[in-house]
Design a protein around this motif. Structure first.
Motif, short mmCIF file in Angstrom:
data_model
loop_
_atom_site.label_atom_id
_atom_site.label_comp_id
_atom_site.label_asym_id
_atom_site.label_seq_id
_atom_site.Cartn_x
_atom_site.Cartn_y
_atom_site.Cartn_z
N THR A 15 3.75 1.01 2.93
CA THR A 15 3.45 0.13 4.05
C THR A 15 3.27 -1.32 3.59
N ASN A 37 8.65 7.19 3.79
CA ASN A 37 7.77 8.04 2.99
C ASN A 37 8.05 7.89 1.50
N ASP A 54 0.54 5.64 0.63
CA ASP A 54 -0.30 6.73 1.08
C ASP A 54 0.59 7.95 1.31
N ASP A 59 -4.44 12.24 -6.76
CA ASP A 59 -3.34 11.44 -6.21
C ASP A 59 -2.09 11.60 -7.07
N LYS A 99 -3.72 0.15 -4.73
CA LYS A 99 -2.89 0.28 -3.53
C LYS A 99 -2.71 1.73 -3.10
N ILE A 100 -3.06 2.67 -3.96
CA ILE A 100 -2.83 4.08 -3.67
C ILE A 100 -3.93 4.60 -2.75
N GLY A 101 -3.51 5.20 -1.63
CA GLY A 101 -4.46 5.68 -0.64
C GLY A 101 -4.77 4.65 0.43
N ALA A 102 -4.20 3.45 0.31
CA ALA A 102 -4.42 2.40 1.31
C ALA A 102 -3.25 2.36 2.29
N ARG A 103 -3.47 1.72 3.43
CA ARG A 103 -2.43 1.56 4.44
C ARG A 103 -2.40 0.12 4.92
N SER A 114 5.37 0.48 8.32
CA SER A 114 5.86 1.45 7.34
C SER A 114 7.33 1.23 7.00
N ALA A 167 0.85 -1.19 0.00
CA ALA A 167 0.00 0.00 0.00
C ALA A 167 0.88 1.24 0.00
N GLU A 227 0.55 10.22 3.52
CA GLU A 227 0.90 10.43 4.92
C GLU A 227 1.66 9.23 5.49
#
Length: 267
Positions: free
Chosen positions: A197, A236, A191, A253, A225-229, A233, A189, A193
């Motif tokens: 991960t 970044n 994200d 995004d 997978k974009i925007g998922a967690r 981690s 994933a 922020e």
């Protein structure tokens, strides 16, 4: 406490339990097996609670419990057939694999992370010449190892059945002193922020070592997978130079990822 409040508390606890069990299953789909003690510590619950979670996952048909732990139900047959665990969104992954392969050139030394998308990338390298491939993925090594024009090196480490890969500190140590032009990195994933991960802990030192050994980091990830967690981690998104994804990525995004200096390639 009023009955309505009690009901809300029970519902919240149930949702928390369901979310935790989903992440436990993600962990087992990544690692193949795990000990109760390790899972309880990682998820911050008691061993009693973890056993209850594993009992529910077993009742749902996902896993098989054993003394002190559990393992993924499908793992034995999967390894015998040399199949990967995560085979969703394969059409997008195939397009990403073709696009990522175009970013390589004859004579390069590259690192290929394990995973279904990097496996598609490896399949599209056939025909390249004088290429050195370093990988922790057994299936990728078998795919390219006997092909003319390829010199393939594998890490050591602990075998992870669901991803047909080698992991852990020994796998990470293999990359010390190595240099590659490019790393093709996989993720569970991503994200803005949380960054990159993954479902479990054992791959993190390997991926960090891969990044340290590469001049350029190219992330291959389908848009789902974009925007998922996920659970843990790696770091970044600034760790990445290029993201190769599919047309499902949202415009906002893409703009946000490009704004931090990551080139986005749409397959």
């Amino acid at each position: 406490m009023q009955p309505t409040t009690q009901g809300r508390v029970r519902k919240q606890a149930r949702l928390l339990g369901e979310a935790r069990r989903s992440k436990i299953l993600d962990w087992l789909q990544e690692e193949g097996s795990a000990r109760v003690r390790v899972l309880a510590e990682a998820f911050g619950v008691s061993e009693v609670t973890m056993r209850q979670d594993l009992e529910k996952l077993e009742a749902d048909g996902h896993i098989v419990r054993e003394h002190g732990g559990a393992f993924l139900k499908s793992v034995t047959q999967q390894v015998r057939s040399m199949a990967l665990q995560h085979l969703e969104n394969m059409e997008a992954k195939q397009r990403i694999g073709r696009a990522a392969a175009k970013l390589t050139g004859d004579g390069e030394t590259i690192i290929l992370d394990s995973g279904s998308t990097t496996t598609e990338l490896a399949a599209n390298l056939l025909g390249k010449r004088d290429m050195t491939v370093i990988t922790n993925a057994l299936n990728i090594a078998l795919m390219l190892g006997a092909e003319p024009g390829f010199e393939v090196h594998m890490t050591g480490g602990h075998f992870k059945a669901p991803t047909l890969s080698l992991s852990g500190e020994r796998s990470a140590d293999y990359f010390k002193g190595l240099f590659a032009q490019k790393l093709f990195l996989a993720t569970a994933a991503l994200d803005l922020e949380a960054g990159l991960t993954y479902p479990a802990l054992s791959d993190i030192p390997v991926k960090r070592a891969m990044i340290d050994a590469a001049q350029k980091v190219i992330l291959v990830a389908d848009s789902s997978k974009i925007g998922a967690r996920s659970f843990t981690s790696l770091g970044n998104l600034e760790l990445v130079h290029v993201l190769v994804t599919d047309e499902g990525i949202r415009d906002e995004d893409r703009a946000a990822i490009e704004a931090i200096g990551v080139e986005v390639v749409i397959a």
